[in-house]
Design a protein around this motif. Structure first.
Motif, mmCIF file in Angstrom:
data_model
loop_
_atom_site.group_PDB
_atom_site.id
_atom_site.type_symbol
_atom_site.label_atom_id
_atom_site.label_comp_id
_atom_site.label_asym_id
_atom_site.label_seq_id
_atom_site.Cartn_x
_atom_site.Cartn_y
_atom_site.Cartn_z
ATOM 1 N N ASN A 67 -11.572 19.285 23.025
ATOM 2 C CA ASN A 67 -12.224 20.535 22.736
ATOM 3 C C ASN A 67 -12.220 20.942 21.283
ATOM 4 N N TYR A 68 -11.081 20.882 20.531
ATOM 5 C CA TYR A 68 -11.063 21.358 19.306
ATOM 6 C C TYR A 68 -11.885 20.300 18.373
ATOM 7 N N MET A 69 -11.987 19.034 18.810
ATOM 8 C CA MET A 69 -13.011 17.893 17.967
ATOM 9 C C MET A 69 -14.356 18.605 18.206
ATOM 10 N N LYS A 70 -14.687 18.839 19.389
ATOM 11 C CA LYS A 70 -16.179 19.343 19.760
ATOM 12 C C LYS A 70 -16.169 20.716 18.814
ATOM 13 N N PHE A 71 -15.610 21.543 18.869
ATOM 14 C CA PHE A 71 -15.523 22.771 18.151
ATOM 15 C C PHE A 71 -15.755 22.365 16.663
ATOM 16 N N CYS A 72 -15.060 21.521 16.181
ATOM 17 C CA CYS A 72 -15.086 21.120 14.558
ATOM 18 C C CYS A 72 -16.323 20.679 14.242
ATOM 19 N N GLN A 73 -17.010 19.692 15.096
ATOM 20 C CA GLN A 73 -18.137 18.978 15.220
ATOM 21 C C GLN A 73 -19.416 19.980 14.988
ATOM 22 N N GLY A 74 -19.238 21.246 16.176
ATOM 23 C CA GLY A 74 -20.313 22.066 16.220
ATOM 24 C C GLY A 74 -20.423 22.812 14.526
ATOM 25 N N LEU A 75 -19.210 23.161 14.116
ATOM 26 C CA LEU A 75 -19.169 23.806 13.079
ATOM 27 C C LEU A 75 -19.639 22.991 11.578
ATOM 28 N N GLU A 76 -19.408 21.684 11.833
ATOM 29 C CA GLU A 76 -19.936 20.944 10.637
ATOM 30 C C GLU A 76 -21.547 20.729 10.873
ATOM 31 N N ARG A 77 -21.966 20.746 11.890
ATOM 32 C CA ARG A 77 -23.266 20.599 12.253
ATOM 33 C C ARG A 77 -23.999 21.762 11.744
ATOM 34 N N LEU A 78 -23.527 23.210 11.982
ATOM 35 C CA LEU A 78 -23.809 24.334 11.469
ATOM 36 C C LEU A 78 -23.835 24.276 10.017
ATOM 37 N N ASP A 79 -22.933 23.886 9.382
ATOM 38 C CA ASP A 79 -22.786 23.934 8.138
ATOM 39 C C ASP A 79 -23.804 23.032 7.493
ATOM 40 N N LYS A 80 -24.094 21.800 7.966
ATOM 41 C CA LYS A 80 -25.111 20.855 7.423
ATOM 42 C C LYS A 80 -26.725 21.641 7.515
ATOM 43 N N ALA A 81 -26.653 22.260 8.636
ATOM 44 C CA ALA A 81 -27.990 22.752 8.768
ATOM 45 C C ALA A 81 -28.188 24.023 7.820
ATOM 46 N N ILE A 82 -27.073 24.730 7.559
ATOM 47 C CA ILE A 82 -27.022 25.874 6.771
ATOM 48 C C ILE A 82 -27.417 25.188 5.140
ATOM 49 N N LEU A 83 -26.775 24.231 4.461
ATOM 50 C CA LEU A 83 -26.998 23.506 3.314
ATOM 51 C C LEU A 83 -28.437 22.943 3.271
ATOM 52 N N GLN A 84 -29.117 22.516 4.458
ATOM 53 C CA GLN A 84 -30.302 21.871 4.198
ATOM 54 C C GLN A 84 -31.331 23.186 4.298
ATOM 55 N N LEU A 85 -31.075 24.116 5.054
ATOM 56 C CA LEU A 85 -31.955 25.474 4.781
ATOM 57 C C LEU A 85 -31.947 25.987 3.659
ATOM 58 N N ASP A 86 -30.613 25.965 2.678
ATOM 59 C CA ASP A 86 -30.414 26.690 1.216
ATOM 60 C C ASP A 86 -31.239 25.496 0.445
ATOM 61 N N GLU A 87 -31.063 24.202 0.552
ATOM 62 C CA GLU A 87 -31.841 23.276 -0.235
ATOM 63 C C GLU A 87 -33.552 23.514 -0.053
ATOM 64 N N THR A 88 -33.960 23.675 1.157
ATOM 65 C CA THR A 88 -35.491 23.972 1.411
ATOM 66 C C THR A 88 -35.969 25.242 0.694
ATOM 67 N N LEU A 89 -35.081 26.334 0.645
ATOM 68 C CA LEU A 89 -35.183 27.605 0.155
ATOM 69 C C LEU A 89 -35.227 27.534 -1.352
ATOM 70 N N MET A 90 -34.329 26.500 -1.943
ATOM 71 C CA MET A 90 -34.166 26.422 -3.339
ATOM 72 C C MET A 90 -35.661 25.876 -3.916
ATOM 73 N N VAL A 91 -36.104 24.734 -3.173
ATOM 74 C CA VAL A 91 -37.319 23.760 -3.523
ATOM 75 C C VAL A 91 -38.416 25.006 -3.201
ATOM 76 N N LEU A 92 -38.600 25.791 -2.037
ATOM 77 C CA LEU A 92 -39.606 26.878 -2.103
ATOM 78 C C LEU A 92 -39.789 27.756 -3.224
ATOM 79 N N ARG A 93 -38.492 28.151 -3.637
ATOM 80 C CA ARG A 93 -38.549 29.372 -4.825
ATOM 81 C C ARG A 93 -38.633 28.463 -6.272
ATOM 82 N N ASP A 94 -38.146 27.587 -6.330
ATOM 83 C CA ASP A 94 -38.261 26.937 -7.780
ATOM 84 C C ASP A 94 -39.387 26.074 -8.065
ATOM 85 N N TYR A 95 -40.099 25.672 -7.049
ATOM 86 C CA TYR A 95 -41.283 24.856 -7.314
ATOM 87 C C TYR A 95 -42.433 25.182 -6.747
#
Length: 95
Positions: A67-95
């Protein structure tokens, strides 16, 4: 290409379209951060159990570990999604 279902745009307002897409990305980013914060608050018990497991017995329950591993995996997925959205926002604003 099916002409009966196509849209023909003769002109578009690029600034308005870019602003709408940027607003949608910002909303998604905000929701993802709120979701991660909520998941951490709900999973405080798992975090505390993991800290106690490091200090204590090696004979912890296997379901707790899974259960702890699943919890950590869920947090990692959320972190990756946040980073992807942040990169998308950077591309939209800078280019």
């Amino acid at each position: 290409h099916n002409p009966s279902t196509m849209f023909y745009l003769w002109t578009i307002d690029r600034q308005r379209t870019a602003r709408a897409v940027t607003d949608n990305v910002l909303t998604c980013l905000h929701n993802m951060r709120l979701r991660r914060q909520h998941e951490v608050e709900v999973g405080k018990e798992w975090i505390e159990r993991a800290k106690e497991a490091d200090e204590g017995d090696e004979n912890d329950n296997e379901t707790d570990k899974m259960n702890y591993m699943k919890f950590c995996q869920g947090l990692e997925r959320l972190d990756k999604a946040i980073l992807q959205l942040d990169e998308t926002l950077m591309v939209l604003r800078d280019y």
